[in-house]
Design an enzyme around this catalytic site. Structure first.
Site, PDB file in Angstrom:
ATOM      1  N   SER A 157       0.815  -1.209   0.000  1.00 25.65           N
ATOM      2  CA  SER A 157       0.000   0.000   0.000  1.00 25.65           C
ATOM      3  C   SER A 157       0.850   1.262   0.000  1.00 25.65           C
ATOM      4  O   SER A 157       0.598   2.194  -0.776  1.00 25.65           O
ATOM      5  CB  SER A 157      -0.951  -0.008   1.201  1.00 25.65           C
ATOM      6  OG  SER A 157      -0.236  -0.144   2.416  1.00 25.65           O
ATOM      7  N   GLU A 166       9.292  -4.791  -6.793  1.00 26.37           N
ATOM      8  CA  GLU A 166       8.274  -5.621  -6.144  1.00 26.37           C
ATOM      9  C   GLU A 166       8.168  -6.960  -6.873  1.00 26.37           C
ATOM     10  O   GLU A 166       7.899  -6.996  -8.073  1.00 26.37           O
ATOM     11  CB  GLU A 166       6.919  -4.917  -6.163  1.00 26.37           C
ATOM     12  CG  GLU A 166       5.735  -5.771  -5.731  1.00 26.37           C
ATOM     13  CD  GLU A 166       5.915  -6.383  -4.354  1.00 26.37           C
ATOM     14  OE1 GLU A 166       5.700  -7.603  -4.212  1.00 26.37           O
ATOM     15  OE2 GLU A 166       6.262  -5.636  -3.415  1.00 26.37           O
ATOM     16  N   VAL A 207      14.198  -7.343  -3.375  1.00 29.64           N
ATOM     17  CA  VAL A 207      15.377  -6.591  -2.942  1.00 29.64           C
ATOM     18  C   VAL A 207      16.320  -7.518  -2.185  1.00 29.64           C
ATOM     19  O   VAL A 207      15.908  -8.217  -1.260  1.00 29.64           O
ATOM     20  CB  VAL A 207      14.980  -5.406  -2.042  1.00 29.64           C
ATOM     21  CG1 VAL A 207      16.226  -4.661  -1.559  1.00 29.64           C
ATOM     22  CG2 VAL A 207      14.051  -4.457  -2.780  1.00 29.64           C
ATOM     23  N   CYS A 247      -1.772  -4.004  12.311  1.00 33.67           N
ATOM     24  CA  CYS A 247      -3.171  -3.990  12.713  1.00 33.67           C
ATOM     25  C   CYS A 247      -3.360  -4.724  14.036  1.00 33.67           C
ATOM     26  O   CYS A 247      -3.835  -5.856  14.090  1.00 33.67           O
ATOM     27  CB  CYS A 247      -4.063  -4.604  11.642  1.00 33.67           C
ATOM     28  SG  CYS A 247      -5.817  -4.255  11.925  1.00 33.67           S
ATOM     29  N   LYS A 265       0.755  -0.005  13.277  1.00 33.88           N
ATOM     30  CA  LYS A 265       1.008  -0.260  11.866  1.00 33.88           C
ATOM     31  C   LYS A 265      -0.306  -0.644  11.183  1.00 33.88           C
ATOM     32  O   LYS A 265      -0.741  -1.793  11.253  1.00 33.88           O
ATOM     33  CB  LYS A 265       2.055  -1.360  11.720  1.00 33.88           C
ATOM     34  CG  LYS A 265       3.388  -1.035  12.405  1.00 33.88           C
ATOM     35  CD  LYS A 265       4.372  -2.195  12.319  1.00 33.88           C
ATOM     36  CE  LYS A 265       5.661  -1.902  13.078  1.00 33.88           C
ATOM     37  NZ  LYS A 265       6.425  -0.770  12.535  1.00 33.88           N
ATOM     38  N   THR A 266      -0.932   0.334  10.528  1.00 38.15           N
ATOM     39  CA  THR A 266      -2.221   0.101   9.874  1.00 38.15           C
ATOM     40  C   THR A 266      -2.265   0.764   8.507  1.00 38.15           C
ATOM     41  O   THR A 266      -1.443   1.637   8.195  1.00 38.15           O
ATOM     42  CB  THR A 266      -3.388   0.671  10.717  1.00 38.15           C
ATOM     43  OG1 THR A 266      -3.318   2.115  10.695  1.00 38.15           O
ATOM     44  CG2 THR A 266      -3.346   0.187  12.154  1.00 38.15           C
ATOM     45  N   ALA A 320      -4.600   2.788   7.542  1.00 37.80           N
ATOM     46  CA  ALA A 320      -4.983   4.188   7.743  1.00 37.80           C
ATOM     47  C   ALA A 320      -3.758   5.032   8.076  1.00 37.80           C
ATOM     48  O   ALA A 320      -3.679   6.203   7.686  1.00 37.80           O
ATOM     49  CB  ALA A 320      -6.011   4.295   8.861  1.00 37.80           C
ATOM     50  N   CYS A 369      -7.872   2.008  13.768  1.00 38.80           N
ATOM     51  CA  CYS A 369      -8.154   0.579  13.817  1.00 38.80           C
ATOM     52  C   CYS A 369      -9.654   0.378  13.915  1.00 38.80           C
ATOM     53  O   CYS A 369     -10.242   0.580  14.989  1.00 38.80           O
ATOM     54  CB  CYS A 369      -7.454  -0.054  15.025  1.00 38.80           C
ATOM     55  SG  CYS A 369      -7.649  -1.848  15.098  1.00 38.80           S
TER      56      CYS A 369
END
Length: 438
Positions: free
Chosen positions: A41, A63, A106, A189, A332-333, A335, A367
């Site tokens: 993301s 990626e 990587v 999350c 860590k989310t 949003a 969350c």
């Protein structure tokens, strides 16, 4: 042997480049003004923004995955409320057009020579670097896993390979213990380990099996949730639904053949307890990318060492970070990534002009705590753990509207907003709400 040869090739190329220092791009196979590591993301969102800022021909993304997943929906997939297939789309469909996609992993980052080496031996040099490599799941750090997932009664919503196993375990539940875990590491999350617990409780009630079930949440944390306002509401829910919560309990072993989970009491090291289960949901230990951990970019714990205000690396000013791979002291989310993307865009824009970054990230994260098949508590807060809410209502209450946002609105905004670099900013839900009010 092939991997060893690639690694040797990478190191030998890196050595040659190191002697050239600032002219490293002259001998490298590829060179870009902005190189983005990771196509999750954060990586896709920033590559879209950088395309508009610098031009597509000046941006590349490293990626390896052919499929890009919207992982937040896996909570609902594990509970049978959504299907897995729509959560993934071809990476090619979300990669900004014209941006170079380097389909490799990587292998090594050398910020002293502004170079990156990929798993296939390709050498890439850059002027500016955005690191968005996420984190790594470590099921193998739990004895008996990942092989234990071959049994039908174990699942995990954190992996595409195991999320549907959660739903099968839930459907096959008859009676006994339904056990849910939270590991003794940072996780992405942090609410997800208990979301599936609430959904399981709701499913068992709907199917008439709840009276024969013990729903147990064993967490390594000393609290149910890190922000008191929301934790108080969650404690009310677990008490009302007769859910057993055990704090400071860390899963260390799964005996799948015996349907046993072994937990260590973190307040009394060495003391363990064995719990039999009819269903087990595992949240794995997680850690930083090995690539960052093995480079000068990592802090003592191996996380990308960035300034918490502007997301610029603390040692290398032409390196930036976003998302789960960073050491930002917030949850860590997705949003959080949305909020960080706009701040990072501003930071990079200023840096390109040799100006000082003037926007600060306040640690905003969110969350959506799913508490049933139609209710959500929308937790939003900052670095200090203080609520930073969007709506003029008490968001600590369970609401149907918030479930609709989680299940239907947010996926649309993810695919058509965040990944295109056109949605996000400090408090992304707040931005959405204000737009809706106009």
């Amino acid at each position: 042997m092939a991997a060893l040869n690639r690694l040797r090739q990478c190191h030998s190329t890196g050595t040659a480049v190191a002697t050239l220092h600032t002219s490293s791009h002259a001998s490298a196979k590829q060179h870009y003004k902005m190189l983005v590591l990771g196509g999750g993301s954060g990586g896709i969102a920033m590559s879209a923004r950088m395309k508009r800022l610098l031009g597509a021909e000046n941006v590349a993304v490293v990626e390896p995955s052919e499929v890009h997943y919207y992982q937040p929906i896996w909570t609902l997939v594990g509970a049978g409320a959504k299907r897995l297939t729509p959560s993934g789309r071809p990476t090619a469909s979300v990669m900004p057009s014209g941006v170079k996609w380097v389909k490799s992993r990587v292998q090594e980052i050398n910020p002293d020579t502004n170079t990156v080496c990929t798993e296939d031996g390709t050498q890439i040099s850059y002027e500016y670097l955005i690191v968005a490599l996420g984190l790594q799941l470590h099921y193998e750090k739990i004895k008996g896993l990942p092989e234990g997932f071959e049994q039908l009664k174990i699942g995990s919503n954190y992996s595409v390979q195991t999320v549907e196993k959660t739903w099968k375990a839930l459907q096959n539940f008859k009676e006994g213990n339904a056990v849910f875990t939270f590991p003794n590491t940072p996780v992405k999350c942090a609410g997800a380990p208990q979301k599936i617990m609430y959904l399981t409780d709701a499913y068992l009630r709907k199917t008439g099996k709840r009276a024969k079930a013990n729903v147990i949440y064993n967490t390594s944390l000393p609290v149910l949730f890190g922000v008191k306002k929301y934790a108080d509401s969650l404690w009310d829910i677990v008490k009302r639904r007769d859910i057993q919560v055990n704090l400071r309990q860390n899963l260390i072993e799964v005996r799948a053949d015996k349907q046993e989970a072994v937990f260590e009491n973190l307040d009394k090291p060495g003391e363990t307890k064995v719990i039999e289960y009819e269903m087990l949901h595992v949240t794995p230990p997680m850690g930083p990318s090995i690539v960052i951990k093995g480079s000068p970019l990592g802090d003592e714990g191996g996380w990308l060492d960035v300034n918490k205000d502007n997301l610029q690396h603390n040692k290398y000013p032409n390196v930036f970070g976003i998302g789960d791979c960073t050491n930002l002291p917030t949850s860590k989310t997705g949003a959080a990534v949305a909020a960080q993307s706009a701040i990072l865009h501003r930071t990079i824009s200023k840096t390109l002009k040799n100006e000082k970054p003037d926007k600060k990230y306040d640690g905003y994260t969110s969350c959506p705590l799913v508490t049933s098949y139609n209710t959500v508590i929308l937790a939003e807060f900052d670095y200090s753990g203080q609520p930073l809410e969007t709506f003029p209502i008490n968001q600590a209450k369970e609401r149907r509207l918030m479930y609709y946002m989680k299940a239907d609105v947010m996926p649309h905004l993810y695919w058509h907003g965040l990944l295109r670099g056109v949605w996000g900013g400090p408090g992304p839900y707040r931005k959405l709400f204000h737009l809706g009010m106009k």
